[in-house]
Design an enzyme around this catalytic site. Structure first.
Site, PDB file in Angstrom:
ATOM      1  N   CYS A  88       0.819  -1.221   0.000  1.00 62.48           N
ATOM      2  CA  CYS A  88       0.000   0.000   0.000  1.00 62.48           C
ATOM      3  C   CYS A  88       0.849   1.266   0.000  1.00 62.48           C
ATOM      4  O   CYS A  88       0.620   2.190  -0.790  1.00 62.48           O
ATOM      5  CB  CYS A  88      -0.986  -0.008   1.161  1.00 62.48           C
ATOM      6  SG  CYS A  88      -0.235   0.036   2.820  1.00 62.48           S
ATOM      7  N   HIS A 137      -2.754   1.159   6.948  1.00 64.43           N
ATOM      8  CA  HIS A 137      -3.032   1.150   5.510  1.00 64.43           C
ATOM      9  C   HIS A 137      -3.069   2.575   4.966  1.00 64.43           C
ATOM     10  O   HIS A 137      -3.344   3.535   5.695  1.00 64.43           O
ATOM     11  CB  HIS A 137      -4.378   0.465   5.250  1.00 64.43           C
ATOM     12  CG  HIS A 137      -4.650   0.169   3.802  1.00 64.43           C
ATOM     13  ND1 HIS A 137      -3.796  -0.584   3.026  1.00 64.43           N
ATOM     14  CD2 HIS A 137      -5.673   0.537   2.977  1.00 64.43           C
ATOM     15  CE1 HIS A 137      -4.291  -0.693   1.803  1.00 64.43           C
ATOM     16  NE2 HIS A 137      -5.413  -0.012   1.749  1.00 64.43           N
ATOM     17  N   HIS A 177      -6.060   1.731  -4.274  1.00 66.94           N
ATOM     18  CA  HIS A 177      -5.091   1.246  -3.275  1.00 66.94           C
ATOM     19  C   HIS A 177      -4.633  -0.156  -3.633  1.00 66.94           C
ATOM     20  O   HIS A 177      -5.218  -0.838  -4.476  1.00 66.94           O
ATOM     21  CB  HIS A 177      -5.712   1.272  -1.879  1.00 66.94           C
ATOM     22  CG  HIS A 177      -6.798   0.248  -1.665  1.00 66.94           C
ATOM     23  ND1 HIS A 177      -7.053  -0.351  -0.464  1.00 66.94           N
ATOM     24  CD2 HIS A 177      -7.714  -0.299  -2.528  1.00 66.94           C
ATOM     25  CE1 HIS A 177      -8.052  -1.205  -0.562  1.00 66.94           C
ATOM     26  NE2 HIS A 177      -8.476  -1.185  -1.796  1.00 66.94           N
TER      27      HIS A 177
END
Length: 313
Positions: free
Chosen positions: A209, A265, A277
């Site tokens: 990520c 994240h 993402h």
């Protein structure tokens, strides 16, 4: 630091993995090691459980791209303890720390007078001086320029090589790439849709990520920290509860315990309540709607690194 002022140590393979410690490698990781790692085969060979174990066992820290410079602190038993100086980190003020096999590094002449050629295609072929195929390198690889032309001559740890000018852009320095807009950041990320998630991934073979957010901003002229936690501590703070204030290209951060726990994240705002993402092992880069998802509940911060949002074509 083992290098001198006139030399630097650089990555000699298309992608070198930066490990937490040498003892963290497993039998299945063999394809990611050595002088000729096969990243695609490595990723495809791992089972879902082995991919998840990369995360759960904290095996990998980051990755280096071909020609990327490092500082070396020590060498022992075929490994080098390094700091990746192009990857800012709170773990080490010099750059992201970890361990890399020595045979994936080489000392070369320090050269950057003519700037760097940055690979703008997802993969690019490097050619030898007699125009035989040398190596395929991933997106965002940056190599010192020696001569400009239809083919750009670049310095590599394997000797001088050529890259087609249309597959690269020239920047004065690794942190002096032409600045893009927020829309440029989001649109670039969308060109990697369906690219597999890879823990620690920093290449167009697979991003994690924060590797995705780092590389999309790097390609648009902004160097941010390597890790999501560090990224969330920088940039311009935007009200997370006022979506109308978000710009396309802003970074969205998420934490456990409905945004109050550990940050885990990051994604890129895509506009209209959407996010792009790289989600988790076993999945691939995707665009999702935030509303009604766990991400909506876990949103803990929004940060802006590109002030100019731009406009969609």
């Amino acid at each position: 630091m083992l290098q001198t002022e006139s030399t630097r140590w650089v990555c000699t393979v298309p992608v070198a993995t930066v490990w937490t410690a040498p003892e963290k490698i497993r039998e299945v990781d063999a394809e990611g090691l050595g002088k000729t790692p096969n990243i695609n085969k490595w990723i495809n060979t791992m089972t879902a459980e082995e991919s998840r174990d990369m995360v759960d066992s904290n095996r990998v820290q980051s990755q280096l791209l071909f020609g990327e410079p490092v500082m070396i602190d020590e060498m022992a038993d075929g490994w080098a303890k390094i700091a990746a100086i192009w990857q800012p980190s709170q773990k080490d003020e010099r750059g992201y720390p970890g361990w890399v096999p020595i045979d994936q590094l080489k000392e070369v002449e320090a050269l950057d007078e003519l700037g760097y050629a940055r690979v703008v295609s997802q993969m690019a072929q490097l050619w030898t001086e007699d125009f035989k195929p040398l190596l395929v390198v991933p997106f965002n690889t940056m190599l010192p320029v020696k001569e400009l032309g239809e083919f750009i001559r670049v310095q590599t740890p394997l000797g001088d090589a050529f890259i087609m000018a249309e597959q690269a852009e020239v920047a004065r320095g690794f942190n002096q790439v032409e600045k893009g807009t927020g829309v440029d950041v989001a649109n670039l990320a969308a060109t990697f849709l369906q690219l597999p998630y890879f823990w620690g991934g920093m290449s167009s073979y697979g991003y994690d990520c924060s590797g995705l957010s780092y590389n999309m901003l790097k390609a648009n002229g902004v160097i941010i920290p390597r890790d999501a936690k560090d990224q969330a501590a920088e940039g311009h703070e935007i009200n997370k509860d006022s979506q109308q204030d978000w710009h396309i290209g802003d970074l969205l951060f998420f934490a456990y315990e409905e945004g109050k726990g550990r940050l885990h994240h990051v994604g890129i705002y895509y506009g209209n309540g959407l996010m792009i993402h790289s989600p988790t092992p076993g999945k691939a880069i995707e665009i999702i709607e935030l509303a009604g998802t766990v991400h909506e509940k876990e949103l803990c911060a929004v940060r802006r690194f590109v002030e100019n949002e731009g406009a969609e074509e």
